[in-house]
Structure formats: C-alpha cells, structure tokens
Design a protein around this motif. Structure first.
Motif, PDB file in Angstrom:
ATOM      1  N   PRO A   1      -3.851   6.564   4.312  1.00  0.00           N
ATOM      2  CA  PRO A   1      -4.049   6.411   5.776  1.00  0.00           C
ATOM      3  C   PRO A   1      -4.989   4.970   6.029  1.00  0.00           C
ATOM      4  N   LEU A   2      -4.769   4.508   7.169  1.00  0.00           N
ATOM      5  CA  LEU A   2      -5.687   3.569   7.616  1.00  0.00           C
ATOM      6  C   LEU A   2      -6.648   3.733   8.603  1.00  0.00           C
TER       7      LEU A   2
ATOM      8  N   ARG B   1       0.871  -1.339   0.126  1.00  0.00           N
ATOM      9  CA  ARG B   1       0.078  -0.067  -0.029  1.00  0.00           C
ATOM     10  C   ARG B   1       0.803   1.331  -0.107  1.00  0.00           C
TER      11      ARG B   1
ATOM     12  N   THR C   1      -5.520  14.088  10.850  1.00  0.00           N
ATOM     13  CA  THR C   1      -6.849  13.593  11.087  1.00  0.00           C
ATOM     14  C   THR C   1      -6.792  12.161  11.181  1.00  0.00           C
ATOM     15  N   VAL C   2      -7.634  11.654  11.891  1.00  0.00           N
ATOM     16  CA  VAL C   2      -7.828  10.134  12.022  1.00  0.00           C
ATOM     17  C   VAL C   2      -9.211   9.666  11.761  1.00  0.00           C
TER      18      VAL C   2
ATOM     19  N   LYS D   1      -9.485  14.364  -0.507  1.00  0.00           N
ATOM     20  CA  LYS D   1      -9.552  14.415   1.009  1.00  0.00           C
ATOM     21  C   LYS D   1      -9.345  12.788   1.565  1.00  0.00           C
TER      22      LYS D   1
ATOM     23  N   GLY E   1      -6.904   7.546  -0.468  1.00  0.00           N
ATOM     24  CA  GLY E   1      -7.158   6.338  -1.329  1.00  0.00           C
ATOM     25  C   GLY E   1      -7.872   6.576  -2.605  1.00  0.00           C
TER      26      GLY E   1
ATOM     27  N   ILE F   1     -17.398   6.784   4.291  1.00  0.00           N
ATOM     28  CA  ILE F   1     -16.260   7.372   5.141  1.00  0.00           C
ATOM     29  C   ILE F   1     -16.870   9.120   4.943  1.00  0.00           C
TER      30      ILE F   1
ATOM     31  N   SER G   1      -8.546  -2.697   4.026  1.00  0.00           N
ATOM     32  CA  SER G   1      -8.965  -4.001   3.564  1.00  0.00           C
ATOM     33  C   SER G   1      -7.956  -4.946   3.395  1.00  0.00           C
TER      34      SER G   1
ATOM     35  N   GLU H   1     -17.009  -1.480   1.015  1.00  0.00           N
ATOM     36  CA  GLU H   1     -16.203  -0.780   2.272  1.00  0.00           C
ATOM     37  C   GLU H   1     -17.176   0.204   2.954  1.00  0.00           C
TER      38      GLU H   1
ATOM     39  N   ARG I   1     -16.266   8.860   0.742  1.00  0.00           N
ATOM     40  CA  ARG I   1     -16.343   7.514   0.096  1.00  0.00           C
ATOM     41  C   ARG I   1     -17.653   7.026   0.244  1.00  0.00           C
TER      42      ARG I   1
ATOM     43  N   ILE J   1     -14.181  10.803   9.958  1.00  0.00           N
ATOM     44  CA  ILE J   1     -12.829  11.656  10.115  1.00  0.00           C
ATOM     45  C   ILE J   1     -13.033  12.639  11.313  1.00  0.00           C
TER      46      ILE J   1
HETATM   47  P1  AMP Z   1      -9.607   0.813   3.117  1.00  0.00           P
HETATM   48  O1  AMP Z   1      -9.243   0.801   4.645  1.00  0.00           O
HETATM   49  O2  AMP Z   1      -8.908  -0.147   2.362  1.00  0.00           O
HETATM   50  O3  AMP Z   1     -10.989   0.894   2.930  1.00  0.00           O
HETATM   51  O4  AMP Z   1      -9.143   2.406   2.670  1.00  0.00           O
HETATM   52  C1  AMP Z   1      -9.250   3.527   3.790  1.00  0.00           C
HETATM   53  C2  AMP Z   1      -9.763   4.449   3.056  1.00  0.00           C
HETATM   54  O5  AMP Z   1      -9.982   5.505   4.089  1.00  0.00           O
HETATM   55  C3  AMP Z   1      -8.823   5.198   2.003  1.00  0.00           C
HETATM   56  O6  AMP Z   1      -9.423   5.657   1.001  1.00  0.00           O
HETATM   57  C4  AMP Z   1      -8.148   6.300   3.144  1.00  0.00           C
HETATM   58  O7  AMP Z   1      -7.697   7.241   1.986  1.00  0.00           O
HETATM   59  C5  AMP Z   1      -9.328   6.803   3.733  1.00  0.00           C
HETATM   60  N1  AMP Z   1      -8.887   7.555   4.945  1.00  0.00           N
HETATM   61  C6  AMP Z   1      -8.512   6.859   5.981  1.00  0.00           C
HETATM   62  N2  AMP Z   1      -8.005   7.804   6.893  1.00  0.00           N
HETATM   63  C7  AMP Z   1      -8.140   9.029   6.426  1.00  0.00           C
HETATM   64  C8  AMP Z   1      -8.194  10.279   6.840  1.00  0.00           C
HETATM   65  N3  AMP Z   1      -7.884  10.590   8.033  1.00  0.00           N
HETATM   66  N4  AMP Z   1      -8.762  11.396   6.149  1.00  0.00           N
HETATM   67  C9  AMP Z   1      -9.265  11.063   4.878  1.00  0.00           C
HETATM   68  N5  AMP Z   1      -9.539   9.840   4.484  1.00  0.00           N
HETATM   69  C10 AMP Z   1      -8.891   8.687   5.207  1.00  0.00           C
END
Ligand code: AMP
Ligand code: MG
Length: 350
Positions: free
Chosen positions: A65-66, A60, A119-120, A230, A233, A185, A145, A182, A197, A102
């Motif tokens: 971010p996670l 990745r 941010t988280v 923003k 991913g 978001i 994922s 998923e 998302r 977020i």
């Molecule tokens: P996945 O866990 O594979 O579904 O991907 C996580 C998604 O959450 C990705 O598109 C990331 O870019 C998005 N994401 C995670 N943390 C943040 C954050 N702090 N701000 C914006 N997007 C986030």
C-alpha cells in the motif's frame, strides 16, 4: 514520456511555482517531490487509475500500500472511519513531520491506494515544497518513495532522475533531503500504538508522548516463510544495492579486522570490494574502497548518507559490500532496519 525537471530552492520559492505540479496531480499524472524523509512519487490518492500508475512506474507489487500525504489536519477526517484516541497526542506532537499513522479507511479511499487493505496510512510532511505542492493539488497525495522497487530510496533529485526519468510527468528538484530515511509507521488500529517501521521518530520519543508503544517483529527480524507482516512492504527485498552485502556487528577493531581479511581475499581473486565505514573507524581499514557513511557519534549523519552510499556502491561497480552495524536504539534502530534489508539479513557477529 518526457519528464519535466523543476528546480526549486526550498527556502525561496513562491506558491505559484508549484501550480503546474498541482495541476498535473489533479488530472491524474505523477510528480516526484522532496520531503524531509526521502523523495516521494506522488499521485492523486483518491484516483484509482493514478495510483495504478505509481505501481507501474516503480514496478511495485500491487499488495504494497501507499502512504497518503496531506497538508493540514482537516484533510484527515474524509480519509478515515475514525481517529482512535491514541493518535491524538501523536499528531499534536509529531505532525507535520516524519511520522505515518495507520487508521481504518473510509470508502473515499480506493482500495488500489491501500493495496486492498481496509486501513489507510496517512502522513503530513513538514517539507515546505511537499506541503505547498499538496495544497496546490487540492487532493490528498499517495506517495511511496520515488525509487524503482527494491532499490535504495532517493535522497537527492539525481537518484530520482536515475530511476524515474521518462516514466513520470515531473520531478521537483529541491536538493538533498534532510533526514534520509523513510517515516516511522505506527499502527493505531489496535489496543495500543505499534511501530511497523522504525524511522526518525524513535520508540523512545514516542514513549515520552503516549506511554507504551509496541514494535512489530517484522521490523527487527526477517519475516518467516509465509508470514504476512502488518506493513506489507516489510516482506519485500528493499533498499538494496546490486552487490551482495554483509554487515558486521561487534567492537570496531574486531569488525575492521574481519572486514580487512575478507576484503583482502576478495581482492586477490579480482573482486571489487566496497566498505561502508564510520568516520571514527576509517584509519582501521586497509583493503577495499572505503565509503564514509557518517559519524558513529552522530547517527543523523549516517541516516542522511546511507542510501546515497548504497547507490554509490552500484556506481563503483561493487561485487561485494561490507558494512559496519549500529545499535538497536533511537534513530540507529531505523538505520539497522534498512541495513538488514539491504544486506538480505546477512548480519554476522564478530
Ligand atoms: P514507502 O512509501 O515506499 O515508504 O512504503 C510505504 C510503507 O508503508 C510500506 O512498507 C507499506 O507496506 C506501508 N503501509 C502503507 N499503508 C499501510 C497500511 N494501511 N497498513 C500497513 N502498512 C502500510
Ligand atoms: Mg519505499
């Protein structure tokens, strides 16, 4: 590395069945686990080294971010600087469940987990195995994922084994997941909530709870060269099978006619064609191998089958994939967001 496979019945398991998974996570290992959305690849979210292992196992990009998973609302406060008021009714209504929020992050969360952002992203899953595993770990769990980066997300343990066997410590097999796409978001750091998302919790459902909800353009169209969505991913190739895929938007009969013509020509030059079709339209197709992705009248069935169908295209050795499209409303908006990315934005009007 030998990957341990643990089979659990989501309706009949004991908390102690997840003690070993909890221990692996606590000491910095990786465990893939089922959630109500897709399978996640978990690590201790507060341990930068453990988070780094996730990026390595998935291949990745390090700026993506996670999402941090918690099992109760008390676990939120230490992770964030504040909880904006707009988040409160959302959490009350949709947690535990397929919604990620977020927030401004606290210093406790390493920047490795958040891809360098301040941010988280936090989610409380409703899946009983996921929730108990987080409780047993006694730490928040960072989990994207559980697929190799770019591939369709895993909705069955077999998909996780395909992508992660030998790369991680444990895979918990809890059978096929329920939703299949998923989480939704939502950015809660601005003036109003904004969907970054789309997911099972639709814009319509969110509006019912908190009035106005924006939607980030990157989730409905291709980000421009150099644009930084923003949700980082959103700029990467994602959810994609190996073959080149095109999706067609229009009346079912016209879509089938176009796909039949293209598939006939492709087959004449020896290409393997796979068609992703809804059950209602199956009788309209006469060329290519047809996979039924679900019923158009029941969008949850399409969400449930989509990623498995994309993986089956790979298994069948498809050279070309043609797919139907869906509406830009409700859950279908999330289906179209994934289809657009899987198709590299090749969406044609007929
Ligand atoms: P996945 O866990 O594979 O579904 O991907 C996580 C998604 O959450 C990705 O598109 C990331 O870019 C998005 N994401 C995670 N943390 C943040 C954050 N702090 N701000 C914006 N997007 C986030
Ligand atoms: Mg992913």
């Amino acid at each position: 590395m030998k990957t341990k496979i643990l089979r659990l019945d989501p309706q009949h398991f004991l908390p102690e069945d997840l003690a070993e998974a909890g221990e692996i996570l606590r000491v910095g290992g990786l465990v893939a686990f089922p959630t109500e959305t897709v399978y996640g690849l978990g690590a201790n979210a507060l341990d930068a080294e453990a988070a780094t292992k996730i990026y390595a196992a998935k291949g990745r990009p390090s700026d993506n971010p996670l999402i941090v998973h918690i099992a109760s609302e008390e676990e939120l406060a230490p992770l964030v600087k504040c909880v904006p008021q707009m988040a409160v009714p959302l959490m009350k209504t949709f947690w535990p469940g397929p919604m990620t929020l977020i927030f401004p992050k606290s210093d406790l969360v390493p920047s490795r987990t958040t891809g360098g952002l301040d941010t988280v992203a936090v989610r409380m899953p409703s899946d009983p195995i996921a929730a108990e595993m987080i409780r047993q770990a006694r730490v928040p769990i960072a989990a994207p994922s559980a697929n190799v980066s770019g591939r369709p997300s895993p909705t069955k343990a077999e998909h996780v084994v395909e992508d992660m066997n030998g790369r991680i410590d444990m895979i918990i097999d809890g059978g096929q997941v329920g939703i299949g796409l998923e989480s939704t978001i939502i950015d809660c750091t601005g003036a109003e909530p904004v969907i970054l998302r789309p997911g099972f919790i639709s814009q319509e459902m969110l509006k019912d709870v908190c009035g106005h909800v924006g939607i980030d353009r990157a989730s409905v169209e291709k980000p421009k060269e150099g644009e930084r969505p923003k949700a980082p991913g959103m700029k990467y190739r994602h959810y994609a099978p190996k073959a080149e895929m095109t999706a067609f938007h229009g009346k079912p009969e016209a879509v089938a006619e176009r796909i039949n013509a293209l598939a006939k020509a492709d087959e004449a030059v020896g290409k393997k064609v796979v068609v992703l079709a809804t059950e209602e339209a199956l009788p309209l197709y006469s060329f290519g191998e047809v996979i039924c992705v679900g019923r158009r009248a029941d969008e949850t069935s399409v969400a449930h089958n989509l990623y498995d169908s994309l993986r089956r295209c790979d298994e069948m050795g498809a050279d070309v994939i043609y797919s139907e499209c869906f509406e830009e409303t409700g859950l279908s908006r999330a289906i179209m967001n994934r289809l657009r990315k899987a198709a590299g934005y090749r969406i044609l009007e007929v």
